[in-house]
Write an enzyme that holds these catalytic residues in place. Structure first.
Site, PDB file in Angstrom:
ATOM      1  N   ARG A 130       0.829  -1.188   0.000  1.00 35.01           N
ATOM      2  CA  ARG A 130       0.000   0.000   0.000  1.00 35.01           C
ATOM      3  C   ARG A 130       0.873   1.250   0.000  1.00 35.01           C
ATOM      4  O   ARG A 130       1.784   1.387   0.808  1.00 35.01           O
ATOM      5  CB  ARG A 130      -0.920   0.000   1.218  1.00 35.01           C
ATOM      6  CG  ARG A 130      -1.976   1.098   1.165  1.00 35.01           C
ATOM      7  CD  ARG A 130      -3.026   0.912   2.225  1.00 35.01           C
ATOM      8  NE  ARG A 130      -2.493   1.119   3.563  1.00 35.01           N
ATOM      9  CZ  ARG A 130      -3.243   1.237   4.646  1.00 35.01           C
ATOM     10  NH1 ARG A 130      -4.561   1.115   4.540  1.00 35.01           N
ATOM     11  NH2 ARG A 130      -2.698   1.418   5.824  1.00 35.01           N
ATOM     12  N   THR A 134      -1.048   7.618  -1.027  1.00 38.25           N
ATOM     13  CA  THR A 134      -2.391   7.436  -1.598  1.00 38.25           C
ATOM     14  C   THR A 134      -3.208   6.379  -0.870  1.00 38.25           C
ATOM     15  O   THR A 134      -4.420   6.321  -1.035  1.00 38.25           O
ATOM     16  CB  THR A 134      -2.280   7.035  -3.069  1.00 38.25           C
ATOM     17  OG1 THR A 134      -1.676   5.724  -3.168  1.00 38.25           O
ATOM     18  CG2 THR A 134      -1.436   8.034  -3.849  1.00 38.25           C
ATOM     19  N   ASP A 228      -0.836  -8.358  12.956  1.00 40.40           N
ATOM     20  CA  ASP A 228      -0.191  -8.416  11.647  1.00 40.40           C
ATOM     21  C   ASP A 228       0.430  -9.793  11.474  1.00 40.40           C
ATOM     22  O   ASP A 228       1.437 -10.124  12.107  1.00 40.40           O
ATOM     23  CB  ASP A 228       0.877  -7.324  11.525  1.00 40.40           C
ATOM     24  CG  ASP A 228       1.437  -7.227  10.116  1.00 40.40           C
ATOM     25  OD1 ASP A 228       1.974  -8.237   9.613  1.00 40.40           O
ATOM     26  OD2 ASP A 228       1.339  -6.149   9.518  1.00 40.40           O
ATOM     27  N   ASP A 231       4.231  -9.965  10.321  1.00 42.05           N
ATOM     28  CA  ASP A 231       5.167  -9.537  11.365  1.00 42.05           C
ATOM     29  C   ASP A 231       5.300 -10.597  12.450  1.00 42.05           C
ATOM     30  O   ASP A 231       6.402 -10.887  12.928  1.00 42.05           O
ATOM     31  CB  ASP A 231       4.702  -8.226  11.985  1.00 42.05           C
ATOM     32  CG  ASP A 231       4.965  -7.032  11.083  1.00 42.05           C
ATOM     33  OD1 ASP A 231       5.669  -7.200  10.066  1.00 42.05           O
ATOM     34  OD2 ASP A 231       4.460  -5.933  11.390  1.00 42.05           O
TER      35      ASP A 231
END
Length: 238
Positions: A130, A134, A228, A231
């Site tokens: 990502r 934006t 996550d 992670d």
């Protein structure tokens, strides 16, 4: 493998996405049987205090279940063999070549279990992240077999939340000529919003998952969630 039905918890969190996701359930979304064993495995890895080695081990067990369920959705063709006693066994084999495509980096956590179940399987890669400005998914890298358009694709990514990354990866495959019906999205954990997003744009893509969460919070985190995944799996969360 069973076909998903709407979880009881989802009814307590009604959203427009929930009703849309419910419309897309059926043969397109496949939820692992919600057994006590699966719930016990999820209990370990959802614990925020779980050791990394425990997270990796028990996540691997669930990924193996997901892989087997996904393979069950692929086409087979008749294939007879002769048994040691000279009889013919009317068996089956995969009808078309397979390719696993992990979405880097988190999807690579699922690659080892796929290789263990299907030794010698071809592996592609797609890196989508990502954009910090934006907030939209951006394609950085791809590596696929030249004949990917003729293969059955197992797209691997543990998290399906808003659906942005999954949609971008599917678009890449579609642009290469892979039919929607040849894509099985193997997903560890998802939510109604993610299912709805994929179903609206690519209704032919099938999803295999081990859990459908209540939904997303205001920060687009799945609830009750798992953190996550990448992670925690690769040990970069601490």
């Amino acid at each position: 493998m069973t076909i998903a039905t709407q979880p009881r918890t989802a009814a307590a969190h009604p959203t427009a996405a929930t009703s849309t996701y419910h419309h897309h359930l059926g043969t397109r979304v496949h939820l692992l049987p919600q057994t006590d064993q699966l719930r016990a495995l999820h209990t370990v890895i959802r614990d925020r205090d779980a050791r990394r080695e425990d997270f990796v081990f028990y996540a691997g067990r669930i990924i193996r279940l997901l892989t087997e369920a996904a393979l069950n959705l692929l086409p087979f063709e008749p294939y007879d063999v002769t048994t040691p006693v000279g009889r013919t066994y009317q068996g089956l084999r995969f009808a078309e070549n397979l390719v696993g495509v992990p979405i880097v980096r988190a999807g690579e956590s699922m690659e080892a279990e796929l290789r263990a179940v299907v030794p010698g399987i071809r592996i592609g890669k797609v890196l989508i992240q990502r954009d910090k400005t934006t907030k939209q998914p951006r394609l950085y890298y791809t590596a696929f077999p030249e004949d990917i358009a003729t293969r059955q694709v197992l797209l691997l990514d543990p998290m399906l939340a808003t659906g942005g990354t999954a949609l971008a990866a599917i678009e890449v495959l579609r642009d290469l000529g892979v039919p929607e019906e040849h894509i099985v999205f193997v997903n560890f954990i998802t939510c109604p919003e993610g299912i709805a997003a994929v179903g609206e744009r690519y209704p032919g893509v099938r999803i295999v998952t081990s859990a459908i969460e209540e939904g997303l919070n205001e920060n687009a985190y799945m609830m009750p969630g798992i953190g996550d995944f990448g992670d925690r799996y690769f040990g970069t969360d601490r």
